[in-house]
Design an enzyme around this catalytic site. Sequence first.
Site, mmCIF file in Angstrom:
data_model
loop_
_atom_site.group_PDB
_atom_site.id
_atom_site.type_symbol
_atom_site.label_atom_id
_atom_site.label_comp_id
_atom_site.label_asym_id
_atom_site.label_seq_id
_atom_site.Cartn_x
_atom_site.Cartn_y
_atom_site.Cartn_z
ATOM 1 N N ARG A 171 0.832 28.248 -6.825
ATOM 2 C CA ARG A 171 -0.044 28.071 -5.668
ATOM 3 C C ARG A 171 -1.358 28.824 -5.821
ATOM 4 O O ARG A 171 -1.368 29.986 -6.249
ATOM 5 C CB ARG A 171 0.705 28.579 -4.434
ATOM 6 C CG ARG A 171 0.065 28.220 -3.121
ATOM 7 C CD ARG A 171 0.868 28.785 -1.970
ATOM 8 N NE ARG A 171 0.092 29.856 -1.359
ATOM 9 C CZ ARG A 171 0.202 30.223 -0.088
ATOM 10 N NH1 ARG A 171 1.061 29.627 0.708
ATOM 11 N NH2 ARG A 171 -0.526 31.192 0.384
ATOM 12 N N HIS A 174 1.798 23.849 8.137
ATOM 13 C CA HIS A 174 2.874 23.337 7.300
ATOM 14 C C HIS A 174 4.091 24.248 7.361
ATOM 15 O O HIS A 174 4.002 25.396 7.818
ATOM 16 C CB HIS A 174 2.408 23.164 5.843
ATOM 17 C CG HIS A 174 1.948 24.435 5.218
ATOM 18 N ND1 HIS A 174 0.681 24.949 5.410
ATOM 19 C CD2 HIS A 174 2.574 25.310 4.392
ATOM 20 C CE1 HIS A 174 0.560 26.071 4.751
ATOM 21 N NE2 HIS A 174 1.698 26.332 4.113
ATOM 22 N N HIS A 191 2.954 27.300 9.850
ATOM 23 C CA HIS A 191 1.775 28.173 9.736
ATOM 24 C C HIS A 191 0.639 27.444 9.053
ATOM 25 O O HIS A 191 0.836 26.435 8.378
ATOM 26 C CB HIS A 191 2.127 29.444 8.936
ATOM 27 C CG HIS A 191 2.516 29.163 7.507
ATOM 28 N ND1 HIS A 191 3.742 28.647 7.164
ATOM 29 C CD2 HIS A 191 1.833 29.320 6.352
ATOM 30 C CE1 HIS A 191 3.811 28.497 5.846
ATOM 31 N NE2 HIS A 191 2.653 28.884 5.319
ATOM 32 N N ASP A 207 -2.230 28.632 6.281
ATOM 33 C CA ASP A 207 -2.251 29.783 5.381
ATOM 34 C C ASP A 207 -3.283 30.842 5.771
ATOM 35 O O ASP A 207 -4.459 30.528 5.953
ATOM 36 C CB ASP A 207 -2.470 29.317 3.937
ATOM 37 C CG ASP A 207 -1.203 28.679 3.381
ATOM 38 O OD1 ASP A 207 -0.102 29.083 3.804
ATOM 39 O OD2 ASP A 207 -1.318 27.757 2.550
#
Length: 286
Positions: free
Chosen positions: A277, A262, A104, A106
């Site tokens: 994150r 990723h 995907h 993000d």
Amino acid sequence: MLAEATAIEVTPQTSGFGAEVRGLDLSRPLPPEILDQVKAAWARHAVLAFPDQPLTLEQLEAFTLQIGPFGKDPFIKPMPGHPNVLELRREPDEKATNFGAGWHSDWSFQPQPPAATLLRSEVVPPVGGDTLFCDCTRACEALSPTMQAMLAPLRAVHSAGRAYGTKGVFARETEKRTMQIIVSEEADETLAHPLVRTHPVTGRKSLFVSPVYTVGIEGLTPKESQAVLGFLFAHMVQDEFVYRHRWRPAMLLMWDNRCTMHLAEGGYDGHLRVMHRTTVAGDTPV
Ligand code: SIN
């Protein structure tokens, strides 16, 4: 106090994209000329790894804000007192599939998906836990001119539904998960973006589709969409376009969601993995 204006050392990864950056202390604000060098290296290499960065959450937030304003992170409860930081935590006894296990980019279902994601390793398992990146620019450029021309006018439909929707993977999950996922009807909404997008800094074209969030192509039947997307996904994840990132503790990774996708590989059952994150807001894809 500003960090000392040392030159940045950029070592490209051998995989054809991504680079490691040394010579910086990201716990302090970077001088403008150094920040410019970091941003230029990021535009050029798409995935930057900064080893040996023992940052506090506040320092991670401050470095993120030097790159740009925070993005909006839906469907996951943020860390207490840090509304813009997600903790990606998997305990040794968790059996649920690790977070981020499908390819995907993000939050590509947002009208303005995040330009950058920053991920810092707190606890790295002794085995597994790699993150794989696909270079969606080189994957696009490797297509024949005829295929590129065919894809150019198309718009791909994105949705968070398969993951976070009312009938999505997380809604059906029965195994324990430490991360608090917020399943929502909102996730079932769809939004179209250009299937091939142009990077606002480099001007290069990238495939902007992923197996997790791209659910169709406007104007094509489901079968036709599936055939085109299936071909593209298989093409994109060939070894020649993939960089495997192996984590070490206290490493910061900053990737460009506009030209990469990723996947978090897993493979560390029985071990703790903890990452922090943040995201940086992006533009409307064009
Ligand atoms: C993600 O942000 O998709 C997860 C990446 C990772 O945990 O390696």
